[in-house]
Design an enzyme around this catalytic site. Sequence first.
Site, mmCIF file in Angstrom:
data_model
loop_
_atom_site.group_PDB
_atom_site.id
_atom_site.type_symbol
_atom_site.label_atom_id
_atom_site.label_comp_id
_atom_site.label_asym_id
_atom_site.label_seq_id
_atom_site.Cartn_x
_atom_site.Cartn_y
_atom_site.Cartn_z
ATOM 1 N N GLU A 110 0.843 -1.220 -0.039
ATOM 2 C CA GLU A 110 -0.058 0.145 0.057
ATOM 3 C C GLU A 110 0.833 1.235 -0.092
ATOM 4 O OE1 GLU A 110 -2.959 2.412 2.802
ATOM 5 O OE2 GLU A 110 -2.711 0.405 3.554
ATOM 6 N N ARG B 71 0.639 10.006 0.561
ATOM 7 C CA ARG B 71 1.326 10.921 1.803
ATOM 8 C C ARG B 71 2.421 11.715 1.514
ATOM 9 N NH1 ARG B 71 0.560 7.162 7.267
ATOM 10 N NH2 ARG B 71 -1.388 6.258 6.856
ATOM 11 N N THR C 26 -4.268 6.076 1.518
ATOM 12 C CA THR C 26 -4.578 7.563 1.889
ATOM 13 C C THR C 26 -5.368 8.314 0.707
ATOM 14 O OG1 THR C 26 -2.466 7.351 2.893
ATOM 15 C CG2 THR C 26 -3.789 9.582 3.113
ATOM 16 N N LYS D 101 -11.059 -1.233 6.391
ATOM 17 C CA LYS D 101 -9.891 -1.072 7.243
ATOM 18 C C LYS D 101 -10.573 -0.287 8.589
ATOM 19 C CE LYS D 101 -6.320 1.034 5.693
ATOM 20 N NZ LYS D 101 -4.893 2.049 5.380
#
Length: 212
Positions: A43, A47, A71, A131
């Site tokens: 993943e 960011r 994200t 998640k």
Amino acid sequence: MQDQHLSHPAFTSRVVPVIVLADAKQAVPLAHALLEGGIDVMEITLRSDVALDAIEAVAKAVPEMHLGAGTVTRASDVPRVIDAGARFALSPGCTDALVDAMRATGLPFIPGVMTPGEVMRARDQGFTLMKLFPAQQAGGLGMLKALGAPIPDVRFCPTGGVSPENLRDFLALPNVAMAGGSWLTPADALRDGDWARVTKLAREATTIANTN
């Protein structure tokens, strides 16, 4: 309701490395190091400014890696991660706009939830894999056990506070499909190009996951 975009990503690892890269050139050797350690998923989070370049590099050079974009928080992120080559997406939360954008793509999506109400709402939208984020602040193992009784048909990928010390406990829960964590890709190992260390951490996590 079970659309294509809600399908489970096809990776086999029960441990998902959550990755923040400072340099896109780290991405391909990192992918190889994780694969060598038995982890076939990564993943790469949005960011950092290099995230999309990193996703594109892995998508082109390491097609056997199941590449997720993390994200993803805005609908406008969705076409960007698809263009870069991501094969699924994850988010710390879940909004109607984001779900609509993902639904239009057919890409598997793992939304983020923290409360029973959010879990039920995401389930109403057709999701059965979510998640739990931030897992530690949400109650960790205790929260997952509590959710399992009234909402047994949902499985989770707890992320945030998962470590080698508690990984086995998380993966032992019947409603935990996999767990995510950043310990597999330490910033100093990425900086130094210490891919052997990444492979070692991946192998240790894979061993824990395979003995559950």
